[in-house]
Design an enzyme around this catalytic site. Structure first.
Site, mmCIF file in Angstrom:
data_model
loop_
_atom_site.group_PDB
_atom_site.id
_atom_site.type_symbol
_atom_site.label_atom_id
_atom_site.label_comp_id
_atom_site.label_asym_id
_atom_site.label_seq_id
_atom_site.Cartn_x
_atom_site.Cartn_y
_atom_site.Cartn_z
ATOM 1 N N ARG A 5 -30.246 1.267 -2.738
ATOM 2 C CA ARG A 5 -28.969 0.587 -2.979
ATOM 3 C C ARG A 5 -28.949 -0.741 -2.231
ATOM 4 N NH1 ARG A 5 -28.998 4.132 -6.034
ATOM 5 N NH2 ARG A 5 -27.506 5.822 -6.383
ATOM 6 N N TYR B 72 -14.296 7.315 -12.674
ATOM 7 C CA TYR B 72 -14.015 6.198 -11.766
ATOM 8 C C TYR B 72 -14.667 4.915 -12.292
ATOM 9 C CZ TYR B 72 -14.632 2.952 -7.926
ATOM 10 O OH TYR B 72 -14.674 1.799 -7.182
ATOM 11 N N LYS C 284 -13.145 1.043 -13.801
ATOM 12 C CA LYS C 284 -13.524 -0.341 -13.438
ATOM 13 C C LYS C 284 -13.927 -1.136 -14.681
ATOM 14 C CE LYS C 284 -12.724 -0.145 -9.050
ATOM 15 N NZ LYS C 284 -11.509 -0.780 -8.505
ATOM 16 N N SER D 284 -16.914 -3.339 -9.227
ATOM 17 C CA SER D 284 -17.962 -2.569 -8.563
ATOM 18 C C SER D 284 -19.256 -2.659 -9.359
ATOM 19 C CB SER D 284 -17.490 -1.120 -8.497
ATOM 20 O OG SER D 284 -18.546 -0.261 -8.173
ATOM 21 N N ASN E 261 -4.645 6.597 0.759
ATOM 22 C CA ASN E 261 -5.970 6.757 1.373
ATOM 23 C C ASN E 261 -6.147 5.865 2.607
ATOM 24 O OD1 ASN E 261 -8.476 8.100 1.371
ATOM 25 N ND2 ASN E 261 -9.483 6.293 0.544
ATOM 26 N N SER F 5 -27.006 15.870 4.190
ATOM 27 C CA SER F 5 -27.851 16.227 3.058
ATOM 28 C C SER F 5 -28.331 14.957 2.384
ATOM 29 C CB SER F 5 -27.067 17.050 2.038
ATOM 30 O OG SER F 5 -26.621 18.243 2.623
ATOM 31 N N ASP G 200 0.867 -1.176 0.000
ATOM 32 C CA ASP G 200 0.000 0.000 0.000
ATOM 33 C C ASP G 200 0.901 1.222 0.000
ATOM 34 O OD1 ASP G 200 -2.075 1.999 0.816
ATOM 35 O OD2 ASP G 200 -3.268 0.220 1.241
HETATM 36 P P1 NAD Z 1 -9.665 2.442 0.233
HETATM 37 O O1 NAD Z 1 -9.313 3.753 -0.343
HETATM 38 O O2 NAD Z 1 -10.022 2.388 1.670
HETATM 39 O O3 NAD Z 1 -8.500 1.382 -0.038
HETATM 40 C C1 NAD Z 1 -7.699 1.415 -1.183
HETATM 41 C C2 NAD Z 1 -6.257 1.296 -0.736
HETATM 42 O O4 NAD Z 1 -5.401 1.322 -1.898
HETATM 43 C C3 NAD Z 1 -5.821 2.439 0.168
HETATM 44 O O5 NAD Z 1 -5.210 1.928 1.327
HETATM 45 C C4 NAD Z 1 -4.820 3.235 -0.700
HETATM 46 O O6 NAD Z 1 -3.814 3.823 0.096
HETATM 47 C C5 NAD Z 1 -4.295 2.161 -1.631
HETATM 48 N N1 NAD Z 1 -3.808 2.652 -2.925
HETATM 49 C C6 NAD Z 1 -4.444 3.420 -3.838
HETATM 50 N N2 NAD Z 1 -3.650 3.686 -4.893
HETATM 51 C C7 NAD Z 1 -2.470 3.051 -4.662
HETATM 52 C C8 NAD Z 1 -1.244 2.941 -5.367
HETATM 53 N N3 NAD Z 1 -1.044 3.562 -6.538
HETATM 54 N N4 NAD Z 1 -0.237 2.205 -4.830
HETATM 55 C C9 NAD Z 1 -0.405 1.586 -3.638
HETATM 56 N N5 NAD Z 1 -1.541 1.662 -2.913
HETATM 57 C C10 NAD Z 1 -2.562 2.397 -3.415
HETATM 58 O O7 NAD Z 1 -10.870 1.855 -0.660
HETATM 59 P P2 NAD Z 1 -11.775 0.572 -0.394
HETATM 60 O O8 NAD Z 1 -13.145 1.040 -0.107
HETATM 61 O O9 NAD Z 1 -11.116 -0.361 0.534
HETATM 62 O O10 NAD Z 1 -11.788 -0.025 -1.861
HETATM 63 C C11 NAD Z 1 -10.960 -1.097 -2.260
HETATM 64 C C12 NAD Z 1 -11.252 -1.442 -3.694
HETATM 65 O O11 NAD Z 1 -12.622 -1.768 -3.850
HETATM 66 C C13 NAD Z 1 -10.976 -0.316 -4.685
HETATM 67 O O12 NAD Z 1 -10.486 -0.879 -5.877
HETATM 68 C C14 NAD Z 1 -12.352 0.273 -4.917
HETATM 69 O O13 NAD Z 1 -12.428 0.915 -6.153
HETATM 70 C C15 NAD Z 1 -13.211 -0.970 -4.868
HETATM 71 N N6 NAD Z 1 -14.609 -0.736 -4.518
HETATM 72 C C16 NAD Z 1 -14.925 -0.019 -3.405
HETATM 73 C C17 NAD Z 1 -16.266 0.197 -3.069
HETATM 74 C C18 NAD Z 1 -16.642 1.016 -1.869
HETATM 75 O O14 NAD Z 1 -17.732 1.562 -1.844
HETATM 76 N N7 NAD Z 1 -15.809 1.128 -0.846
HETATM 77 C C19 NAD Z 1 -17.268 -0.350 -3.876
HETATM 78 C C20 NAD Z 1 -16.909 -1.084 -5.008
HETATM 79 C C21 NAD Z 1 -15.576 -1.278 -5.315
HETATM 80 C C1 WQD Z 2 -25.614 6.005 -1.429
HETATM 81 C C2 WQD Z 2 -26.912 6.777 -1.485
HETATM 82 C C3 WQD Z 2 -26.746 8.996 -2.429
HETATM 83 C C4 WQD Z 2 -24.200 10.692 0.682
HETATM 84 C C5 WQD Z 2 -20.715 4.745 -4.589
HETATM 85 C C6 WQD Z 2 -20.023 4.595 -5.913
HETATM 86 C C7 WQD Z 2 -20.060 3.159 -6.334
HETATM 87 C C8 WQD Z 2 -19.495 2.251 -5.253
HETATM 88 C C9 WQD Z 2 -20.155 2.491 -3.946
HETATM 89 C C10 WQD Z 2 -17.127 2.060 -5.608
HETATM 90 C C11 WQD Z 2 -27.090 7.546 -2.785
HETATM 91 C C12 WQD Z 2 -27.130 9.044 -0.963
HETATM 92 C C13 WQD Z 2 -24.976 9.819 -0.054
HETATM 93 C C14 WQD Z 2 -24.829 11.813 1.309
HETATM 94 C C15 WQD Z 2 -26.950 11.071 0.429
HETATM 95 N N1 WQD Z 2 -18.113 2.550 -5.009
HETATM 96 N N2 WQD Z 2 -26.332 10.007 -0.179
HETATM 97 N N3 WQD Z 2 -26.201 11.939 1.162
HETATM 98 O O1 WQD Z 2 -23.246 6.509 -4.866
HETATM 99 O O2 WQD Z 2 -24.465 4.344 -4.333
HETATM 100 O O3 WQD Z 2 -22.060 4.325 -4.748
HETATM 101 O O4 WQD Z 2 -20.087 3.896 -3.638
HETATM 102 O O5 WQD Z 2 -17.077 1.342 -6.566
HETATM 103 O O6 WQD Z 2 -19.322 3.064 -7.486
HETATM 104 O O7 WQD Z 2 -20.687 5.387 -6.880
HETATM 105 O O8 WQD Z 2 -22.862 5.292 -2.660
HETATM 106 O O9 WQD Z 2 -22.747 5.932 -0.303
HETATM 107 O O10 WQD Z 2 -22.213 7.658 -2.064
HETATM 108 O O11 WQD Z 2 -24.553 6.890 -1.788
HETATM 109 O O12 WQD Z 2 -28.172 11.244 0.326
HETATM 110 O O13 WQD Z 2 -24.181 12.642 1.954
HETATM 111 O O14 WQD Z 2 -26.884 7.769 -0.437
HETATM 112 O O15 WQD Z 2 -27.491 9.917 -3.158
HETATM 113 O O16 WQD Z 2 -28.452 7.474 -3.125
HETATM 114 P P1 WQD Z 2 -23.262 5.204 -4.238
HETATM 115 P P2 WQD Z 2 -23.009 6.476 -1.646
#
Ligand code: NAD
Ligand code: WQD
Length: 339
Positions: A233, A152, A156, A127, A38, A218, A34
């Site tokens: 969701r 973003y 993916k 995702s 973030n 909000s 890592d």
């Molecule tokens: P996160 O930001 O908490 O974790 C990602 C980690 O990757 C962080 O620790 C960051 O420091 C590290 N990182 C980023 N770029 C890097 C680089 N260039 N080199 C080394 N380390 C790097 O996010 P998360 O929520 O744990 O998400 C993990 C994965 O899941 C991501 O690929 C994200 O896109 C995907 N994802 C997340 C969600 C969500 O809502 N959290 C939903 C769907 C998919």
């Molecule tokens: C959930 C709902 C907002 C914040 C995102 C990415 C998706 C995936 C998961 C990575 C929505 C509402 C939110 C706020 C609100 N990530 N909301 N007030 O947008 O479904 O998905 O995270 O891959 O790709 O787009 O998640 O948690 O942002 O929102 O009303 O302050 O909550 O409008 O309906 P989302 P979210």
């Protein structure tokens, strides 16, 4: 004991850290890469505290291939889990190149390194965002990729296509898990989601408002065509999601599939509206949340939830936690970090 070595990129992040714990609980040996862009190093200490196991950690930026090669030259891994990516939808709209460079650049380096080291198994964080605004619900893995709602989302879609091509070309086994909305925290209260700055996602915004870090939540729109007008969701508990990775790693190790590339939806199959999440939070935790309904957020779709039949059947996995578990554990974590 499964004596297999797993390289976890982004392993100090929200999903990665929870997954490392479940992997270790299931007997896997875990190394983490890592760059802390973030996350912070305290999550390494927390994983070690929870599991009682010392973890090998490399602070490396995955966009730097030379450094990956230098640091990991003498290591051998059975499986790579690639979590590392930037995930802010809002930031990706402002800085699309940054997202392409980091997310696609890191993936390409990981694939190159796997080829160099002859590592044949990859698990990737995809995702539900790859589906865009779906034509029909619930979404199955067969649903097509619609127009991406953000750069973003586009990273993916591109990543999945790259992995599909690479896996078929080099006869490597890869799985993408398409996560729906991960929320909640480990029951210990020691790890959870800790956004840097103002949260973008719903649940961290709720917990930060409830604890007084934010004045008011909000709610982005109440004029959607859903049960109460707010978007719906498929929220999935982070520990259920972590265990889906364990199941997918086991599938990769005991591979019986004829397909080099497989994808699975990881969700509960149930949809909850924004107001339902807020109300569950208030009821379960007995705290009030100050919120107001405002205009829609750009790029939000009205409703999405998963068909998880394939992951239940093929991965032998199922989600166990309820929305109540999700809001309860999130609150416990928030109280813990603000003590
Ligand atoms: P996160 O930001 O908490 O974790 C990602 C980690 O990757 C962080 O620790 C960051 O420091 C590290 N990182 C980023 N770029 C890097 C680089 N260039 N080199 C080394 N380390 C790097 O996010 P998360 O929520 O744990 O998400 C993990 C994965 O899941 C991501 O690929 C994200 O896109 C995907 N994802 C997340 C969600 C969500 O809502 N959290 C939903 C769907 C998919
Ligand atoms: C959930 C709902 C907002 C914040 C995102 C990415 C998706 C995936 C998961 C990575 C929505 C509402 C939110 C706020 C609100 N990530 N909301 N007030 O947008 O479904 O998905 O995270 O891959 O790709 O787009 O998640 O948690 O942002 O929102 O009303 O302050 O909550 O409008 O309906 P989302 P979210």
């Amino acid at each position: 004991k499964l004596d297999k070595k797993i390289l976890v990129t982004g392993g100090l992040g929200y999903i990665g850290s929870h997954t490392c714990i479940e992997l270790i609980n299931n007997g896997f040996n875990v190394s983490i890469i890592d760059n802390l862009v973030n996350s912070d190093i305290t999550s390494l200490k927390s994983i070690e505290k929870i599991t009682g196991v010392k973890i090998t950690f490399y602070r490396v930026d995955l966009t730097d291939y030379k450094k990956i090669k230098n640091k990991l030259e003498n290591e051998n891994f059975d499986v790579v889990i690639h979590f590392a990516a930037l995930k802010s939808v809002r930031e990706s709209i402002k800085f699309p190149e940054k997202y392409m460079d980091n997310n696609i650049g890191s993936l390409k380096n990981i694939l190159k390194f796997m080829k160099y080291k002859n590592i044949k198994k990859l698990l990737f964080s995809s995702s539900c965002t790859v589906y865009g605004k779906p034509d029909s619900l619930p979404v199955t893995e067969e649903s097509i990729f619609k127009k991406p709602e953000s750069p973003y989302a586009e990273t993916k879609q591109i990543s999945e296509k790259l992995i599909d091509e690479f896996s078929n070309k080099f006869k490597q086994n890869s799985i993408s898990l398409r996560y729906f909305n991960p929320v909640g925290a480990h029951h210990s209260g020691l790890i959870g989601e800790k956004p840097k700055g103002k949260p973008e996602n719903l649940v961290p915004y709720i917990t930060e408002t409830a604890i007084g870090l934010r004045k008011s939540l909000s709610v982005f729109g109440s004029d959607y065509k859903t049960k109460d007008g707010t978007p719906v969701r498929d929220y999935i508990h982070i520990v259920d999601l972590a265990n889906a990775h364990v199941a997918a790693v086991i599938r990769l190790i005991n591979y019986k599939s004829k397909k080099y590339y497989e994808v699975f939806n990881i969700g509960t199959g149930k949809g909850h509206s924004v107001l339902e999440v807020i109300n569950a939070f208030k009821k379960v935790n007995k705290v009030d949340i100050n919120y107001k309904i405002v205009g829609r957020r750009k790029g939000d779709i009205d409703i999405i939830f998963s068909d998880n039949t394939l992951s239940r059947k093929t991965l032998n996995w199922k989600p166990k936690k309820t929305i109540e578990d999700m809001v309860e554990s999130s609150w416990r974590w928030q109280k813990n970090i603000n003590r």
